[in-house]
Scaffold this motif. Structure first.
Motif, PDB file in Angstrom:
ATOM      1  N   GLY A 155      13.302 -21.599  25.479  1.00 50.21           N
ATOM      2  CA  GLY A 155      12.926 -21.892  26.858  1.00 50.21           C
ATOM      3  C   GLY A 155      11.692 -22.774  26.899  1.00 50.21           C
ATOM      4  O   GLY A 155      10.782 -22.644  26.079  1.00 50.21           O
ATOM      5  N   VAL A 156      11.666 -23.716  27.840  1.00 44.61           N
ATOM      6  CA  VAL A 156      10.503 -24.583  28.055  1.00 44.61           C
ATOM      7  C   VAL A 156      10.113 -24.460  29.521  1.00 44.61           C
ATOM      8  O   VAL A 156      10.895 -24.818  30.408  1.00 44.61           O
ATOM      9  N   ILE A 157       8.925 -23.940  29.778  1.00 42.36           N
ATOM     10  CA  ILE A 157       8.446 -23.778  31.153  1.00 42.36           C
ATOM     11  C   ILE A 157       7.329 -24.796  31.387  1.00 42.36           C
ATOM     12  O   ILE A 157       6.377 -24.871  30.616  1.00 42.36           O
ATOM     13  N   TYR A 158       7.462 -25.563  32.458  1.00 41.42           N
ATOM     14  CA  TYR A 158       6.479 -26.613  32.714  1.00 41.42           C
ATOM     15  C   TYR A 158       6.262 -26.795  34.204  1.00 41.42           C
ATOM     16  O   TYR A 158       7.127 -26.482  35.029  1.00 41.42           O
ATOM     17  N   SER A 159       5.086 -27.299  34.545  1.00 40.17           N
ATOM     18  CA  SER A 159       4.738 -27.593  35.932  1.00 40.17           C
ATOM     19  C   SER A 159       3.455 -28.391  35.906  1.00 40.17           C
ATOM     20  O   SER A 159       2.371 -27.852  36.088  1.00 40.17           O
ATOM     21  N   ASN A 160       3.575 -29.685  35.640  1.00 41.69           N
ATOM     22  CA  ASN A 160       2.410 -30.529  35.423  1.00 41.69           C
ATOM     23  C   ASN A 160       2.442 -31.691  36.401  1.00 41.69           C
ATOM     24  O   ASN A 160       3.479 -32.340  36.543  1.00 41.69           O
ATOM     25  N   PRO A 161       1.328 -31.978  37.096  1.00 41.05           N
ATOM     26  CA  PRO A 161       1.337 -33.059  38.080  1.00 41.05           C
ATOM     27  C   PRO A 161       1.420 -34.449  37.477  1.00 41.05           C
ATOM     28  O   PRO A 161       1.682 -35.413  38.192  1.00 41.05           O
ATOM     29  N   SER A 162       1.203 -34.583  36.167  1.00 37.78           N
ATOM     30  CA  SER A 162       1.280 -35.893  35.520  1.00 37.78           C
ATOM     31  C   SER A 162       2.682 -36.143  34.987  1.00 37.78           C
ATOM     32  O   SER A 162       3.092 -35.577  33.975  1.00 37.78           O
ATOM     33  N   ALA A 163       3.425 -37.011  35.663  1.00 33.87           N
ATOM     34  CA  ALA A 163       4.792 -37.315  35.232  1.00 33.87           C
ATOM     35  C   ALA A 163       4.787 -37.981  33.864  1.00 33.87           C
ATOM     36  O   ALA A 163       5.672 -37.731  33.036  1.00 33.87           O
ATOM     37  N   ALA A 164       3.799 -38.827  33.602  1.00 28.84           N
ATOM     38  CA  ALA A 164       3.744 -39.526  32.316  1.00 28.84           C
ATOM     39  C   ALA A 164       3.532 -38.546  31.175  1.00 28.84           C
ATOM     40  O   ALA A 164       4.173 -38.639  30.121  1.00 28.84           O
ATOM     41  N   PHE A 165       2.621 -37.594  31.365  1.00 30.76           N
ATOM     42  CA  PHE A 165       2.363 -36.587  30.331  1.00 30.76           C
ATOM     43  C   PHE A 165       3.621 -35.771  30.059  1.00 30.76           C
ATOM     44  O   PHE A 165       4.007 -35.538  28.914  1.00 30.76           O
ATOM     45  N   ILE A 199       8.286 -22.187  24.970  1.00 27.28           N
ATOM     46  CA  ILE A 199       7.227 -23.198  24.896  1.00 27.28           C
ATOM     47  C   ILE A 199       6.637 -23.356  26.297  1.00 27.28           C
ATOM     48  O   ILE A 199       7.375 -23.489  27.284  1.00 27.28           O
ATOM     49  N   LEU A 200       5.321 -23.336  26.382  1.00 23.66           N
ATOM     50  CA  LEU A 200       4.625 -23.487  27.653  1.00 23.66           C
ATOM     51  C   LEU A 200       3.835 -24.792  27.649  1.00 23.66           C
ATOM     52  O   LEU A 200       3.016 -25.037  26.761  1.00 23.66           O
ATOM     53  N   ALA A 201       4.099 -25.634  28.656  1.00 25.07           N
ATOM     54  CA  ALA A 201       3.355 -26.875  28.822  1.00 25.07           C
ATOM     55  C   ALA A 201       2.140 -26.611  29.704  1.00 25.07           C
ATOM     56  O   ALA A 201       2.156 -25.711  30.547  1.00 25.07           O
ATOM     57  N   PRO A 202       1.060 -27.385  29.526  1.00 31.97           N
ATOM     58  CA  PRO A 202      -0.103 -27.180  30.381  1.00 31.97           C
ATOM     59  C   PRO A 202       0.233 -27.491  31.841  1.00 31.97           C
ATOM     60  O   PRO A 202       1.031 -28.385  32.103  1.00 31.97           O
ATOM     61  N   PRO A 203      -0.317 -26.727  32.782  1.00 34.34           N
ATOM     62  CA  PRO A 203      -1.357 -25.696  32.627  1.00 34.34           C
ATOM     63  C   PRO A 203      -0.807 -24.285  32.429  1.00 34.34           C
ATOM     64  O   PRO A 203      -1.581 -23.326  32.433  1.00 34.34           O
ATOM     65  N   LEU A 204       0.506 -24.133  32.295  1.00 34.20           N
ATOM     66  CA  LEU A 204       1.106 -22.799  32.314  1.00 34.20           C
ATOM     67  C   LEU A 204       0.788 -21.984  31.072  1.00 34.20           C
ATOM     68  O   LEU A 204       0.916 -20.758  31.093  1.00 34.20           O
ATOM     69  N   GLY A 205       0.369 -22.633  29.989  1.00 28.87           N
ATOM     70  CA  GLY A 205       0.000 -21.898  28.795  1.00 28.87           C
ATOM     71  C   GLY A 205      -1.164 -20.961  29.029  1.00 28.87           C
ATOM     72  O   GLY A 205      -1.347 -19.991  28.297  1.00 28.87           O
ATOM     73  N   GLU A 206      -1.963 -21.254  30.058  1.00 28.44           N
ATOM     74  CA  GLU A 206      -3.130 -20.426  30.355  1.00 28.44           C
ATOM     75  C   GLU A 206      -2.966 -19.636  31.649  1.00 28.44           C
ATOM     76  O   GLU A 206      -3.938 -19.120  32.186  1.00 28.44           O
TER      77      GLU A 206
END
Length: 354
Positions: free
Chosen positions: A72-82, A129-136
């Motif tokens: 599983g990959v959980i993400y929610s990041n405002p930077s589309a490029a990142f 796998i957690l993408a920032p900022p969800l890792g914290e």
């Protein structure tokens, strides 16, 4: 300081996606005959595959059918490029390691609902796998610890997780020293998301470099890594009587926004204003002028996170409750958004904002 260099390699699924203007996941769906892809997209991807002579990794694909690992990959990041770089890196590694990715997206930097996360867990994923900022995110962390799932965090720190990142403090220090070496005495700094440890580390690196030098005019404003927050921060920094001659934004999206504000104010970048970013995302090279920035190897970080996570899954449960950190190297990439200041007068008295 390192300039970017090309390297010889075979055509990858990421190359196909870039030329076709779609995501790597869409290319994979086309290759695997997924009926959910529109005909025009399928045709365009097929043309690019033929033009680039791309050959899918058949060995990895056969392994997937025989012994598949679901991640599983959980993400929610405002930077589309990142996020584009992160997903590309984890997808490419998954293709080579017999792993199936199941994506779950939150909105506006917030985690998905508890029900959505639990649904992903119930789909029998072997790790997350957690993408920032969800890792914290403490909410996400509690749910995953209760499920006793192996977790890898990219660009953050979390209890009991594999943590893959760079030395953010040193990277920000290096960029700030670079600006000082160019002759800038009036510096602006745009903070990232206050909920992420990387933001605090980048500020600490900036402050360390400033404190070493002394006698600088420093202005610090809050952002949240989004382009919109960069617009607000850029206006705040450039509206004063003595604006900075150099602005260091905590990511490329906010730096790109500052360049836009500068142009709207009829300022030349870099002759009137030096602007630098952080990440070396696609945003750094698609605007004018291209950004001087810190290269955070996002694709490599994502790939390393998946590789280490799969090793954990195959090795069995780990009792250690501490974060297990893997640090990759950063690079300062010098492009055309930096120059020596036109003039170097300091306003008096020196103003340093907290």
């Amino acid at each position: 300081m390192t300039r970017s260099r090309g390297r010889s390699r075979g055509v990858t699924i990421i190359d196909v996606a870039k030329h076709a203007g779609v995501s790597p996941m869409t290319v994979s769906r086309v290759i695997n005959g997924d009926p959910g892809v529109r005909d025009e997209v399928r045709a365009r991807v097929g043309e690019i595959i033929s033009a680039l002579n791309y050959t899918p990794n058949l060995t990895a694909r056969s392994l997937v059918t025989s012994r598949e690992i679901r991640i599983g990959v959980i993400y929610s990041n405002p930077s589309a490029a990142f996020m584009s770089d992160l997903l590309a890196g984890v997808f490419e590694e998954a293709s080579a390691r017999a792993a199936q990715l199941i994506l779950l997206k939150g909105e506006n930097g917030k985690p998905p609902s508890r029900e959505a996360i639990q649904g992903l867990i119930d789909s029998r994923v072997a790790g997350m796998i957690l993408a920032p900022p969800l890792g914290e995110s403490e909410v996400v962390g509690q749910i995953l610890r209760a499920a006793k799932l192996p977790v890898a965090v990219v660009g953050g720190a979390a209890r009991g997780a594999i943590c893959v990142g760079i030395d953010n403090r040193r990277a920000a220090y290096d960029m700030t020293r670079h600006l000082i070496a160019l002759g800038h005495r009036r510096l602006g700094f745009i903070l990232g998301n206050p909920d992420q440890s990387a933001s605090a580390e980048r500020l600490a690196g900036f402050r360390a470099a400033v404190d070493e030098e002394g006698d600088l005019d420093v202005q610090i404003v809050q952002g949240d890594y989004s382009y919109a927050s960069g617009l607000v921060a850029g206006e705040a920094l450039l509206a004063g009587a003595h604006p900075p001659t150099a602005i260091f934004a905590s990511n490329d999206d906010m730096a790109a926004a500052v360049v836009s504000v500068a142009h709207r104010r009829h300022l030349d970048v870099p002759a009137d204003l030096t602007v630098t970013g952080f990440d070396d995302s696609t945003a750094a090279t698609t605007l004018w002028p291209p950004l001087t920035t810190i290269r955070q190897p996002v694709r490599a970080l994502a790939a390393a996170a998946l590789q280490l996570l799969i090793q954990d899954i195959r090795a069995g449960p780990v009792a250690d409750d501490d974060a297990r950190a893997t640090i990759l190297d950063h690079q300062l990439i010098e492009r055309e958004s930096t120059a020596t200041p036109r003039s170097n007068p300091l306003p008096h008295p020196v103003r340093t904002m907290p």
